[in-house]
Enzyme design. Structure first.
Site, short mmCIF file in Angstrom:
data_model
loop_
_atom_site.label_atom_id
_atom_site.label_comp_id
_atom_site.label_asym_id
_atom_site.label_seq_id
_atom_site.Cartn_x
_atom_site.Cartn_y
_atom_site.Cartn_z
N LYS A 121 0.81 -1.23 0.00
CA LYS A 121 0.00 0.00 0.00
C LYS A 121 0.84 1.27 0.00
O LYS A 121 2.03 1.26 0.30
CB LYS A 121 -1.00 -0.01 1.16
CG LYS A 121 -2.26 -0.83 0.80
CD LYS A 121 -3.32 -0.82 1.87
CE LYS A 121 -4.51 -1.69 1.41
NZ LYS A 121 -5.53 -1.83 2.46
N ARG A 163 -3.86 -10.00 4.77
CA ARG A 163 -4.27 -10.05 3.37
C ARG A 163 -3.11 -9.51 2.52
O ARG A 163 -2.77 -8.34 2.64
CB ARG A 163 -5.53 -9.20 3.18
CG ARG A 163 -6.05 -9.16 1.75
CD ARG A 163 -7.28 -8.27 1.64
NE ARG A 163 -7.78 -8.21 0.28
CZ ARG A 163 -7.32 -7.36 -0.65
NH1 ARG A 163 -6.39 -6.50 -0.35
NH2 ARG A 163 -7.83 -7.38 -1.86
C1 8Y4 Z 1 -1.14 -2.15 -4.53
C2 8Y4 Z 1 -2.19 -2.93 -4.86
C3 8Y4 Z 1 -1.29 -1.22 -3.55
C4 8Y4 Z 1 -3.40 -2.80 -4.20
C5 8Y4 Z 1 -2.48 -1.06 -2.90
C6 8Y4 Z 1 -3.55 -1.87 -3.22
C7 8Y4 Z 1 -8.19 -4.29 1.86
C8 8Y4 Z 1 -9.23 -5.09 1.37
C9 8Y4 Z 1 -8.35 -3.93 -0.25
C10 8Y4 Z 1 -7.89 -4.34 3.26
C11 8Y4 Z 1 -9.66 -5.96 3.44
C12 8Y4 Z 1 -5.49 -2.61 -2.00
C13 8Y4 Z 1 -10.28 -5.47 -0.87
C14 8Y4 Z 1 -6.82 -2.09 -1.66
N1 8Y4 Z 1 -7.65 -3.58 0.83
N2 8Y4 Z 1 -9.96 -5.93 2.13
N3 8Y4 Z 1 -9.32 -4.85 0.04
N4 8Y4 Z 1 -8.67 -5.19 4.00
N5 8Y4 Z 1 -10.37 -6.77 4.26
N6 8Y4 Z 1 -4.75 -1.67 -2.57
O1 8Y4 Z 1 -7.03 -3.64 3.79
O2 8Y4 Z 1 -5.15 -3.75 -1.80
S1 8Y4 Z 1 -8.12 -3.30 -1.86
#
Ligand code: 8Y4
Length: 280
Positions: free
Chosen positions: A224, A259
């Site tokens: 992130k 996750r």
């Molecule tokens: C690179 C790729 C950098 C993706 C950031 C991201 C969470 C989640 C997401 C979380 C839960 C993400 C669906 C955002 N984040 N579900 N989902 N908790 N439970 N961004 O923190 O991964 S999507």
């Protein structure tokens, strides 16, 4: 504290080893798009790889939750997600989570073999609570301020730890008042969802505060933006930062589920931590 997480036919015994949830995105932009079949195939291959790297759970999602991402109509999300859940279920035995805010997607994913609903809106769809109750699926309730379209415009809190804690408690009560088994619920502070990097850091520093609610905490920090900002690293160089945060949280018994994109690295880290743990 030994804790159970009941997810339909799967019951996780937490307390000695954190669970590694591997992220599987089924969006046309995640895989160079050569049509429906190829994005399904690419997602299934990625899922099988994460399973072979030792994921405990696979989290399958068809709608990007990134700030400003397009919303996906329900029939398009179904066409992306359901064939992937079906095929993984046919090929391997691994608990599957569906990353969706739509009750119809959750319902069909559960019919196709999923046992967990990862809902970033914490039961925002009025029908989601029924799908969760009737199926007995596990439910991850996540905190977000605002909506994915607007959440990063002006995040604002008096006390981010207290406010996120109060929200998670309220959503847990909401779920249980409507017949969801409390043992099916996990909670997530939603790192980066309507939070500045400072808000997210504050949550991570005080993550153990949520243990008093009595449910497992799921943590999503993998790759992130806050890691990118602190380490000044692009997406592809954030594995070490991601593992560092996961270890910090797990070692403090402040996270029971992580996750992650990079399953192999987190699998080794979690296995080391499990051996180092002092039984309390
Ligand atoms: C690179 C790729 C950098 C993706 C950031 C991201 C969470 C989640 C997401 C979380 C839960 C993400 C669906 C955002 N984040 N579900 N989902 N908790 N439970 N961004 O923190 O991964 S999507």
């Amino acid at each position: 504290m030994i804790q159970q997480w009941r997810c339909r036919n799967t019951v996780f015994e937490l307390g000695s080893r954190a669970l590694v949830m591997g992220i599987v995105n089924v969006t046309p932009d995640s895989f160079s798009d050569g049509g429906r079949l190829s994005s399904t195939q690419a997602a299934v291959e990625h899922a099988l790889r994460l399973a072979s790297e030792g994921a405990d759970i696979l989290d399958i999602g068809g709608e990007s939750s990134r700030p400003g991402a397009d919303i996906v109509p329900v029939d398009e999300e179904l066409r992306r997600v359901i064939p992937v859940v079906r095929e993984i279920t046919q090929r391997i035995q691994i608990p599957i989570s569906v990353d969706t805010v739509k009750s119809e997607v959750a319902r069909q994913a559960i019919d196709a073999g999923a046992c967990i609903i990862n809902d970033i809106t914490a039961l925002g769809d009025p029908d989601m609570v029924h799908v969760a109750r009737e199926s007995g699926a596990g439910v991850i309730l996540m905190h977000m301020q605002g909506t994915p379209a607007t959440m990063q415009r002006n995040p604002s809190y008096q006390d981010v730890v207290a406010e996120v804690g109060a929200f998670l408690e309220e959503r847990l009560k909401f779920a249980c008042d409507r017949g969801i088994n409390p043992l099916a619920v996990a909670l997530d502070p939603g790192i980066g969802f309507g939070k500045t990097n400072e808000h997210s850091l504050q949550l991570l520093r005080h993550l153990e505060a949520f243990q008093r609610i009595g449910r497992p905490v799921c943590l999503g920090v993998s790759r992130k933006g806050l890691i990118g900002k602190i380490l000044n690293q692009p997406l592809e160089n954030r594995v070490i930062g991601s593992v560092a945060i996961a270890c910090f949280a797990i070692a403090r018994s402040a996270a029971q589920i992580v996750r992650v994109h990079d399953v192999a690295a987190h699998r080794d880290a979690v296995n080391m931590l499990a051996e180092l743990k002092v039984e309390s």
